[in-house]
Design an enzyme around this catalytic site. Structure first.
Site, PDB file in Angstrom:
ATOM      1  N   GLN A 164      37.222  40.850  52.876  1.00  0.00           N
ATOM      2  CA  GLN A 164      35.963  40.203  52.928  1.00  0.00           C
ATOM      3  C   GLN A 164      35.104  41.617  52.748  1.00  0.00           C
ATOM      4  O   GLN A 164      34.052  41.598  51.966  1.00  0.00           O
ATOM      5  CB  GLN A 164      35.673  39.279  53.719  1.00  0.00           C
ATOM      6  CG  GLN A 164      36.134  38.080  54.115  1.00  0.00           C
ATOM      7  CD  GLN A 164      35.741  36.999  52.831  1.00  0.00           C
ATOM      8  OE1 GLN A 164      34.636  36.310  52.785  1.00  0.00           O
ATOM      9  NE2 GLN A 164      36.431  37.063  51.595  1.00  0.00           N
ATOM     10  N   HIS A 201      33.143  26.133  34.260  1.00  0.00           N
ATOM     11  CA  HIS A 201      33.224  27.509  34.031  1.00  0.00           C
ATOM     12  C   HIS A 201      34.759  28.052  34.232  1.00  0.00           C
ATOM     13  O   HIS A 201      35.171  28.957  33.836  1.00  0.00           O
ATOM     14  CB  HIS A 201      32.504  28.419  35.040  1.00  0.00           C
ATOM     15  CG  HIS A 201      32.887  28.489  36.236  1.00  0.00           C
ATOM     16  ND1 HIS A 201      32.870  27.371  37.242  1.00  0.00           N
ATOM     17  CD2 HIS A 201      33.264  29.427  36.939  1.00  0.00           C
ATOM     18  CE1 HIS A 201      33.166  27.929  38.598  1.00  0.00           C
ATOM     19  NE2 HIS A 201      33.687  29.143  38.182  1.00  0.00           N
ATOM     20  N   PHE A 211      39.694  22.656  40.830  1.00  0.00           N
ATOM     21  CA  PHE A 211      38.340  21.705  40.593  1.00  0.00           C
ATOM     22  C   PHE A 211      37.593  21.529  41.801  1.00  0.00           C
ATOM     23  O   PHE A 211      36.184  21.636  41.587  1.00  0.00           O
ATOM     24  CB  PHE A 211      38.739  20.198  40.244  1.00  0.00           C
ATOM     25  CG  PHE A 211      37.603  19.287  40.165  1.00  0.00           C
ATOM     26  CD1 PHE A 211      36.853  19.212  38.750  1.00  0.00           C
ATOM     27  CD2 PHE A 211      37.484  18.097  40.794  1.00  0.00           C
ATOM     28  CE1 PHE A 211      35.844  18.618  38.408  1.00  0.00           C
ATOM     29  CE2 PHE A 211      36.282  17.221  40.914  1.00  0.00           C
ATOM     30  CZ  PHE A 211      35.626  17.382  39.265  1.00  0.00           C
ATOM     31  N   ARG A 212      37.956  21.863  43.056  1.00  0.00           N
ATOM     32  CA  ARG A 212      37.205  21.884  44.146  1.00  0.00           C
ATOM     33  C   ARG A 212      36.420  23.042  44.060  1.00  0.00           C
ATOM     34  O   ARG A 212      35.165  23.084  44.559  1.00  0.00           O
ATOM     35  CB  ARG A 212      38.223  22.079  45.509  1.00  0.00           C
ATOM     36  CG  ARG A 212      37.577  21.806  46.591  1.00  0.00           C
ATOM     37  CD  ARG A 212      38.122  21.961  47.916  1.00  0.00           C
ATOM     38  NE  ARG A 212      39.403  21.093  47.863  1.00  0.00           N
ATOM     39  CZ  ARG A 212      39.576  19.737  48.088  1.00  0.00           C
ATOM     40  NH1 ARG A 212      38.175  19.315  48.757  1.00  0.00           N
ATOM     41  NH2 ARG A 212      40.304  19.021  47.788  1.00  0.00           N
ATOM     42  N   HIS A 213      36.863  24.260  43.678  1.00  0.00           N
ATOM     43  CA  HIS A 213      35.975  25.516  43.326  1.00  0.00           C
ATOM     44  C   HIS A 213      34.790  25.045  42.194  1.00  0.00           C
ATOM     45  O   HIS A 213      33.781  25.397  42.508  1.00  0.00           O
ATOM     46  CB  HIS A 213      36.593  26.733  43.022  1.00  0.00           C
ATOM     47  CG  HIS A 213      35.930  27.780  42.466  1.00  0.00           C
ATOM     48  ND1 HIS A 213      35.240  28.508  43.103  1.00  0.00           N
ATOM     49  CD2 HIS A 213      35.934  28.315  41.180  1.00  0.00           C
ATOM     50  CE1 HIS A 213      34.707  29.566  42.337  1.00  0.00           C
ATOM     51  NE2 HIS A 213      35.036  29.269  41.176  1.00  0.00           N
ATOM     52  N   HIS A 251      41.305  28.843  42.390  1.00  0.00           N
ATOM     53  CA  HIS A 251      40.451  28.306  41.243  1.00  0.00           C
ATOM     54  C   HIS A 251      40.969  26.954  40.863  1.00  0.00           C
ATOM     55  O   HIS A 251      41.727  26.801  39.765  1.00  0.00           O
ATOM     56  CB  HIS A 251      40.792  29.367  40.049  1.00  0.00           C
ATOM     57  CG  HIS A 251      39.964  30.663  40.267  1.00  0.00           C
ATOM     58  ND1 HIS A 251      40.695  32.003  40.826  1.00  0.00           N
ATOM     59  CD2 HIS A 251      38.722  30.931  40.311  1.00  0.00           C
ATOM     60  CE1 HIS A 251      39.831  32.601  40.905  1.00  0.00           C
ATOM     61  NE2 HIS A 251      38.521  32.496  40.657  1.00  0.00           N
TER      62      HIS A 251
END
Length: 511
Positions: free
Chosen positions: A471, A311, A274-276, A272
């Site tokens: 996953q 967000h 800035f890349r996300h 979580h």
């Protein structure tokens, strides 16, 4: 690495300098140069200003001059510089003091360094520290402490210090700022004085067409981009959407907004960060492009993409469960309901109020779409996917929700990289819980994912064998129902469900 910035040639005592290695004392001629250095270091990754506690010793100018935007910026007071740093670099542990108070300030830093000694200490401090900040933030913040009646034994990092970032102090400053009728125009001062585009360096030969081609596909992989490239790609998308929607913003103002947003995410978070945020914005934009016929205005696409990049702003790298048990001050403020999502909304709205206030004319869109990313509300949104899905508010919420968990729909080699990062973050959450419970098991925890991710899927699975199970649990519990429903409602989005099914089949084969 702790830094001591000496701005405007202050006199530094030998005792003060001895607290920092020679290479960590940087003399900066003015405020403008200080800001440029902070932005450049953050973008390059040479110093995130999160792992250590740093100090700015600021010699106030003898006379104030506002003949030019840069001279006005360089003439601000120490108190104003402190407020500016808090506004533009909210996640930085960077304090401002005057030469007269410097020794006392560095002494305060030294007594609090244990709060930042390890990753778990830092996260615990962000989440559970009950320091809310002084009533009048300024150069003597370190003198003001606030204590709650919480049990400090259950919160080992609890302390009172404005020199250390906490979620509560961040939110408190935002709420005080929102309640104030007069807001100092720091963002306008910076965008008027500095050429922020000059800070963004992309690899030689990478043209705008290269990035547009990269952004205009579902094969987008944010892990391939450095921080400057993430900012540049965000600038390309939001700049285009703003022009299309008639929400004009200058290039320099947009760059400043993006730099402020980047500085409002914790770079050290495994997932979580800035890349996300950029990944979710790109996915949001791509979904909107495919559903273009369902929108009656370009403003809707701009708003939901803006919400997407903000967000998770200020995210501590954990989850709502850990915010609520042990009970954090932030969870208490929000009555344990959508804690992080409400926090992100308030923090992001304050940033927009300073940098792009016109966007807040549609405040409800920003708030509603960010709230939709709360996985606790997942089933409510899945249940709404019928004929009402095409209605404007519901559609925007479904789009950002789908984008937020879209990593399981990306091509397998990209999806697996995101799976590694979220696995590392989950492992850190488990270690943090042991840390808070004084379980000796946390002492064996070593931060993961600091090394580059393996190149191929098989190598990643050798290093992280739990990924297939994780996953499949996530796909079966959440992703499959959402993307199947979206595919039924919108034929343009059937590819999402098909991709999930392909990835699911692969993971089943690995069990």
């Amino acid at each position: 690495m702790s830094m001591l910035f000496a701005v405007n040639s202050p006199e530094l005592s030998t005792k003060l300098v001895s607290q920092f290695p020679d290479s960590n004392v940087v003399h900066v001629p003015c405020v403008a140069d200080l800001l440029l250095r902070l932005y450049a270091n953050r973008l390059s990754g040479s110093n995130t200003y999160e792992r250590n506690l740093s100090l700015v010793v600021y010699q106030e100018p003898a006379s104030t001059s506002s003949a030019t935007p840069e001279s006005a910026l360089n003439s601000i007071s120490a108190e104003e510089l402190s407020c500016l740093i808090q506004k533009q670099f909210p996640c930085f542990s960077l304090s401002v003091t005057t030469p007269a108070n410097a020794l006392e300030a560095v002494g305060g830093l030294n007594t609090r360094r244990t709060m930042y000694s390890t990753r778990l200490n830092r996260v615990s401090t962000w989440m559970y520290n009950d320091y809310a900040g002084p009533d009048q933030p300024g150069v003597n913040d370190s003198e003001t402490c606030a204590h709650s009646k919480s049990d400090h034994k259950s919160h080992p990092a609890s302390s009172c210090s404005s020199n250390v970032y906490t979620m509560l102090s961040h939110l408190t400053k935002v709420r005080r700022s929102s309640a104030c009728n007069q807001r100092k125009p720091y963002s306008k001062m910076i965008s008027s004085a500095l050429d922020l585009r000059s800070l963004i360096h992309v690899p030689r030969g990478n043209t705008d067409k290269y990035y547009w081609d990269f952004l205009s596909t579902w094969d987008f992989c944010a892990m391939r981009l450095n921080t400057s490239e993430l900012v540049w790609c965000s600038y390309l998308i939001l700049g285009k959407l703003a022009r299309d929607a008639g929400f004009e913003v200058s290039d320099n103002e947009l760059f400043l907004l993006l730099l402020t947003l980047e500085a409002s995410y914790h770079q050290g978070n495994k997932f979580h960060n800035f890349r996300h945020a950029v990944d979710v914005m790109q996915a949001t934009w791509q979904l909107c492009c495919r559903l273009n016929s369902h929108f009656d205005s370009n403003a809707s696409v701009l708003l939901v993409c803006v919400a997407a990049i903000g967000h998770d702003v200020g995210h501590p790298g954990t989850n709502n469960a850990l915010m609520c048990d042990p009970l954090s001050p932030i969870a208490k403020l929000y009555q344990k309901k959508s804690v992080l999502e409400n926090f992100h909304t308030e923090i992001f709205s304050d940033i927009l109020r300073d940098h792009w206030p016109r966007i807040l004319e549609k405040q409800s869109v920003i708030s509603d779409t960010i709230l939709a990313t709360d996985m606790a509300l997942h089933s409510q949104y899945v249940d709404q996917m019928d004929t009402s899905s095409s209605k404007h508010p519901t559609l925007l919420s479904l789009i950002i929700k789908a984008a937020d968990i879209s990593n399981v729909t990306r091509p397998l080699h990209i999806s697996t990289k995101w799976a590694v990062l979220i696995t590392c973050e989950f492992n850190e959450c488990a270690a943090l819980l042991k840390f808070l419970q004084k379980d000796d098991g946390y002492e064996n925890y070593m931060p993961e994912c600091d090394d580059p991710l393996p190149d191929c899927v098989e190598s990643m699975l050798i290093k992280y064998p739990s990924i297939p199970k994780g996953q499949l649990l996530f796909i079966n519990a959440f992703a499959e129902s959402l993307f199947a429903g979206l595919g039924d409602c919108f034929h343009e989005l059937k590819f999402l469900h098909n991709n999930v099914q392909e990835n699911k089949k692969f993971w089943e084969g690995k069990m």
